[in-house]
Design a protein around this motif. Structure first.
Motif, PDB file in Angstrom:
ATOM      1  N   ASP A  49       0.830  -1.210   0.000  1.00 31.62           N
ATOM      2  CA  ASP A  49       0.000   0.000   0.000  1.00 31.62           C
ATOM      3  C   ASP A  49       0.862   1.258   0.000  1.00 31.62           C
ATOM      4  N   LEU A  50       1.960   1.228   0.748  1.00 29.44           N
ATOM      5  CA  LEU A  50       2.861   2.380   0.791  1.00 29.44           C
ATOM      6  C   LEU A  50       3.499   2.618  -0.575  1.00 29.44           C
ATOM      7  N   ARG A  51       3.940   1.550  -1.222  1.00 29.60           N
ATOM      8  CA  ARG A  51       4.534   1.692  -2.557  1.00 29.60           C
ATOM      9  C   ARG A  51       3.514   2.200  -3.565  1.00 29.60           C
ATOM     10  N   ALA A  52       2.280   1.697  -3.482  1.00 29.61           N
ATOM     11  CA  ALA A  52       1.237   2.141  -4.412  1.00 29.61           C
ATOM     12  C   ALA A  52       0.886   3.601  -4.153  1.00 29.61           C
ATOM     13  N   GLY A  53       0.879   4.017  -2.905  1.00 27.56           N
ATOM     14  CA  GLY A  53       0.558   5.400  -2.576  1.00 27.56           C
ATOM     15  C   GLY A  53       1.645   6.374  -2.978  1.00 27.56           C
ATOM     16  N   LEU A  54       2.901   5.926  -2.972  1.00 27.48           N
ATOM     17  CA  LEU A  54       4.004   6.812  -3.344  1.00 27.48           C
ATOM     18  C   LEU A  54       4.094   7.016  -4.851  1.00 27.48           C
ATOM     19  N   GLY A  55       3.593   6.092  -5.620  1.00 26.69           N
ATOM     20  CA  GLY A  55       3.607   6.230  -7.072  1.00 26.69           C
ATOM     21  C   GLY A  55       4.789   5.534  -7.712  1.00 26.69           C
ATOM     22  N   SER A  59       9.111   3.225  -6.971  1.00 27.04           N
ATOM     23  CA  SER A  59       8.806   1.804  -7.120  1.00 27.04           C
ATOM     24  C   SER A  59       9.867   0.918  -6.476  1.00 27.04           C
ATOM     25  N   ASN A  60      11.102   1.399  -6.361  1.00 31.34           N
ATOM     26  CA  ASN A  60      12.155   0.593  -5.751  1.00 31.34           C
ATOM     27  C   ASN A  60      12.370   0.956  -4.286  1.00 31.34           C
ATOM     28  N   PHE A  61      11.406   1.643  -3.669  1.00 32.89           N
ATOM     29  CA  PHE A  61      11.504   2.037  -2.266  1.00 32.89           C
ATOM     30  C   PHE A  61      11.434   0.813  -1.372  1.00 32.89           C
TER      31      PHE A  61
END
Length: 121
Positions: A49-55, A59-61
């Motif tokens: 969810d965090l990765r999807a929210g960041l955009g 993506s490599n976060f």
């Protein structure tokens, strides 16, 4: 296993038998396994969810990068370790030419890494 020796594991098993008893120990173990599975699933969903929210820019976060030790190792020490490993590899390779005679030391430019003396440390 988790930094525990055989004596510590045996002590934990004996303690679990004393606390839960031989009848309820299998039920407690299965409930602990379900709880651990649910926690892992929740952590995976939160990370996704965090990765999807960041955009797509992030993506490599990886949330582990927020740990200061990991951040410093990844962003500051990786280049130094890579240079050090390359220098070690060159030392291990046999020399094909005569070593150059040492000349006067040049001044380091901005951002240059000073030479590393492995025998000095």
């Amino acid at each position: 296993m988790f930094g525990l020796g055989w004596w510590e594991v045996a002590a934990l098993i004996v303690l679990a038998l004393l606390v839960f008893g031989p009848d309820k120990l299998p039920q407690a173990a299965s409930q602990a396994g379900r709880t651990l599975r649910n926690l892992r699933r929740m952590a995976t969903n939160a990370r996704d969810d965090l990765r999807a929210g960041l955009g797509p820019e992030f993506s490599n976060f990886d949330p582990a990068d927020l740990n200061p030790r990991t951040f410093v190792r990844k962003h500051l020490l990786d280049d130094i370790e890579e240079d050090w490993n390359n220098n070690k590899q060159r030392e291990l390779e046999p020399a094909t030419t005569a070593p150059a005679t040492p000349g006067p030391m040049d001044e380091l430019g901005y951002g240059e890494i000073p030479p590393y003396d492995s025998e000095a440390t």
